[in-house]
Design a protein around this motif. Sequence first.
Motif, PDB file in Angstrom:
ATOM      1  N   CYS A   1      59.317  48.127 -78.579  1.00 23.14           N
ATOM      2  CA  CYS A   1      58.259  48.494 -79.533  1.00 23.14           C
ATOM      3  C   CYS A   1      58.835  49.116 -80.800  1.00 23.14           C
ATOM      4  CB  CYS A   1      57.261  49.447 -78.881  1.00 23.14           C
ATOM      5  SG  CYS A   1      56.215  48.680 -77.623  1.00 23.14           S
TER       6      CYS A   1
ATOM      7  N   LEU B   1      60.306  47.033 -83.668  1.00 25.59           N
ATOM      8  CA  LEU B   1      59.418  46.341 -84.599  1.00 25.59           C
ATOM      9  C   LEU B   1      59.222  47.088 -85.915  1.00 25.59           C
ATOM     10  CD1 LEU B   1      56.741  45.013 -82.095  1.00 25.59           C
ATOM     11  CD2 LEU B   1      58.707  43.795 -83.067  1.00 25.59           C
TER      12      LEU B   1
ATOM     13  N   ARG C   1      60.572  42.031 -86.555  1.00 24.51           N
ATOM     14  CA  ARG C   1      59.215  41.480 -86.549  1.00 24.51           C
ATOM     15  C   ARG C   1      59.262  39.969 -86.778  1.00 24.51           C
ATOM     16  NH1 ARG C   1      58.437  46.246 -89.543  1.00 24.51           N
ATOM     17  NH2 ARG C   1      58.217  45.106 -91.509  1.00 24.51           N
TER      18      ARG C   1
ATOM     19  N   PHE D   1      60.465  38.297 -83.586  1.00 22.77           N
ATOM     20  CA  PHE D   1      59.410  38.315 -82.577  1.00 22.77           C
ATOM     21  C   PHE D   1      58.347  37.275 -82.908  1.00 22.77           C
ATOM     22  CE2 PHE D   1      55.553  40.522 -80.708  1.00 22.77           C
ATOM     23  CZ  PHE D   1      55.860  40.239 -79.384  1.00 22.77           C
TER      24      PHE D   1
ATOM     25  N   VAL E   1      52.737  43.447 -72.850  1.00 25.10           N
ATOM     26  CA  VAL E   1      53.047  43.285 -74.274  1.00 25.10           C
ATOM     27  C   VAL E   1      52.388  42.016 -74.804  1.00 25.10           C
ATOM     28  CG1 VAL E   1      54.903  42.729 -75.915  1.00 25.10           C
ATOM     29  CG2 VAL E   1      55.190  44.607 -74.278  1.00 25.10           C
TER      30      VAL E   1
ATOM     31  N   GLN F   1      48.635  42.276 -74.973  1.00 30.42           N
ATOM     32  CA  GLN F   1      48.160  43.445 -75.720  1.00 30.42           C
ATOM     33  C   GLN F   1      47.280  44.342 -74.838  1.00 30.42           C
ATOM     34  OE1 GLN F   1      46.763  42.626 -79.774  1.00 30.42           O
ATOM     35  NE2 GLN F   1      47.662  40.586 -79.589  1.00 30.42           N
TER      36      GLN F   1
ATOM     37  N   TRP G   1      46.972  47.605 -73.913  1.00 35.06           N
ATOM     38  CA  TRP G   1      47.473  48.883 -74.429  1.00 35.06           C
ATOM     39  C   TRP G   1      47.526  49.972 -73.368  1.00 35.06           C
ATOM     40  CZ3 TRP G   1      49.783  47.444 -78.549  1.00 35.06           C
ATOM     41  CH2 TRP G   1      49.264  46.404 -79.311  1.00 35.06           C
TER      42      TRP G   1
ATOM     43  N   THR H   1      54.307  52.357 -78.734  1.00 34.58           N
ATOM     44  CA  THR H   1      53.429  51.199 -78.590  1.00 34.58           C
ATOM     45  C   THR H   1      52.553  51.005 -79.821  1.00 34.58           C
ATOM     46  OG1 THR H   1      51.818  52.508 -77.335  1.00 34.58           O
ATOM     47  CG2 THR H   1      53.413  51.211 -76.060  1.00 34.58           C
TER      48      THR H   1
ATOM     49  N   LYS I   1      53.620  50.942 -82.710  1.00 29.33           N
ATOM     50  CA  LYS I   1      54.396  50.043 -83.578  1.00 29.33           C
ATOM     51  C   LYS I   1      54.033  48.589 -83.273  1.00 29.33           C
ATOM     52  CE  LYS I   1      56.707  53.425 -85.387  1.00 29.33           C
ATOM     53  NZ  LYS I   1      56.159  54.047 -86.563  1.00 29.33           N
ATOM     54  N   LEU I   2      53.838  48.294 -82.000  1.00 29.05           N
ATOM     55  CA  LEU I   2      53.401  46.950 -81.618  1.00 29.05           C
ATOM     56  C   LEU I   2      51.977  46.704 -82.125  1.00 29.05           C
ATOM     57  CD1 LEU I   2      53.785  44.264 -80.115  1.00 29.05           C
ATOM     58  CD2 LEU I   2      53.062  45.455 -78.010  1.00 29.05           C
TER      59      LEU I   2
ATOM     60  N   TYR J   1      52.131  45.907 -85.711  1.00 26.76           N
ATOM     61  CA  TYR J   1      52.589  44.525 -85.872  1.00 26.76           C
ATOM     62  C   TYR J   1      51.403  43.564 -85.811  1.00 26.76           C
ATOM     63  CZ  TYR J   1      54.371  39.993 -84.363  1.00 26.76           C
ATOM     64  OH  TYR J   1      54.605  38.646 -84.239  1.00 26.76           O
ATOM     65  N   HIS J   2      50.440  43.873 -84.940  1.00 27.77           N
ATOM     66  CA  HIS J   2      49.249  43.039 -84.778  1.00 27.77           C
ATOM     67  C   HIS J   2      48.142  43.402 -85.776  1.00 27.77           C
ATOM     68  CE1 HIS J   2      50.520  40.779 -81.278  1.00 27.77           C
ATOM     69  NE2 HIS J   2      50.921  41.892 -80.690  1.00 27.77           N
TER      70      HIS J   2
END
Length: 131
Positions: free
Chosen positions: A31, A34, A40, A43, A64, A67, A69, A82, A84-85, A88-89
């Motif tokens: 995470c 990213l 990024r 990925f 992951v 998603q 969470w 998390t 950070k993920l 990313y989304h």
Amino acid sequence: MTKSEEYDDIPGTIVFDADRSRQGYHLNMFCISLREQKNRDAFTADASAYLDKYPMTPEQRQAVLDQEWNLMLELGGNIYYTSKLAAYHGINFQELAGIMTGMGSTDYRAMMLAGGRSIEGNRNKKEWEDK
């Protein structure tokens, strides 16, 4: 988690302790990776190949990809990593909290502005079972 802690009885709360830290090390390292654009991009280009760099459990890896969470936190994810993920989304922290609580970001924001979740009915998991 193998041992039980007193704080395991707090409803709706997953405490990030030393055991969870060890359990989620590779998930959290993925995470936080990213935060860098090159990661990024890698990925995005091939999520499966990028995830192969991090020896997560199959359950962590699937969480992951899906998603999931709250499951990521149960599996050792740290909310700050998390998120950070989530970023990313395209999910900001308030939206993430809304998703994780099932309230949506607008209701979550209103709850927090009103002083947060009431302690009444939220002291232990038994109180949730009695609802």
